[in-house]
Design an enzyme around this catalytic site. Structure first.
Site, PDB file in Angstrom:
ATOM      1  N   GLY A  32      34.870  17.436  69.674  1.00 55.77           N
ATOM      2  CA  GLY A  32      36.275  17.350  69.290  1.00 55.77           C
ATOM      3  C   GLY A  32      37.000  16.142  69.851  1.00 55.77           C
ATOM      4  CG  HIS A  33      38.199  13.522  73.354  1.00 57.64           C
ATOM      5  ND1 HIS A  33      37.888  12.317  73.947  1.00 57.64           N
ATOM      6  CD2 HIS A  33      39.524  13.683  73.529  1.00 57.64           C
ATOM      7  CE1 HIS A  33      38.977  11.793  74.475  1.00 57.64           C
ATOM      8  NE2 HIS A  33      39.979  12.591  74.238  1.00 57.64           N
ATOM      9  CG  PHE A  34      39.010  11.162  69.508  1.00 57.36           C
ATOM     10  CD1 PHE A  34      40.066  12.061  69.453  1.00 57.36           C
ATOM     11  CD2 PHE A  34      38.996  10.216  70.519  1.00 57.36           C
ATOM     12  CE1 PHE A  34      41.111  11.977  70.365  1.00 57.36           C
ATOM     13  CE2 PHE A  34      40.032  10.137  71.441  1.00 57.36           C
ATOM     14  CZ  PHE A  34      41.093  11.017  71.371  1.00 57.36           C
ATOM     15  CB  VAL A  77      36.448   8.277  73.643  1.00 55.75           C
ATOM     16  CG1 VAL A  77      37.021   7.781  74.964  1.00 55.75           C
ATOM     17  CG2 VAL A  77      36.427   7.152  72.615  1.00 55.75           C
TER      18      VAL A  77
END
Length: 146
Positions: A48-50, A55
């Site tokens: 979920g990041h990203f 990252v």
């Protein structure tokens, strides 16, 4: 002194997926620790990041630095079995991003201790380049009984 993941888990209570150290490369109990985290595509936070540009979250870099500091503090015989909790993060700066394939070096030096409270000067690098730094305040405490 070098420590494996198994040896790290004998000192600090963190476990997967929240254990953010693979090894400790250098250790001076109560003084400093240098940890290593090999960042892979399989890290759970990358989902979920990203998704479009992977990252490592800065807060997790701070947590990894804190875990290195916790190894330094809890490797002292008088602190065996205790916990190290965050008391604060001061002057945090992020100078570069951490992505899959990076080898994150995490160095935390204990610069002040008064009773159960202390401060660590922490820096994270990739290929010798500074990616994050901060002063981390910690509190050493006994774990609560269940």
């Amino acid at each position: 002194m070098q420590l494996s993941t198994k040896q790290i888990m004998e000192i600090i209570p963190h476990r997967q997926p929240f254990l953010l150290l693979d090894t400790i490369e250098e250790l001076e109990p109560g003084v400093r620790a240098v940890g290593k985290k090999c960042v892979t595509y399989n890290e759970p936070f990358f989902a979920g990041h990203f998704p479009q540009e992977l990252v490592m979250p800065g807060v997790l870099i701070m947590e990894a630095l804190a875990q290195a500091g916790a190894v330094a503090i809890l490797s002292q015989p008088e602190n065996k079995g205790k916990l190290v909790l965050f008391g604060g993060i001061d002057g945090a700066r992020f100078k570069g991003k951490v992505v899959p394939g990076d080898v994150l070096m995490l160095e935390t030096e204990i610069i002040k201790v008064k009773g159960p409270v202390g401060v660590g000067s922490a820096k994270a690098t990739v290929n010798g380049k500074l990616v994050a730094k901060a002063e981390l305040t910690f509190v050493v405490t006994a774990p609560e009984k269940a």
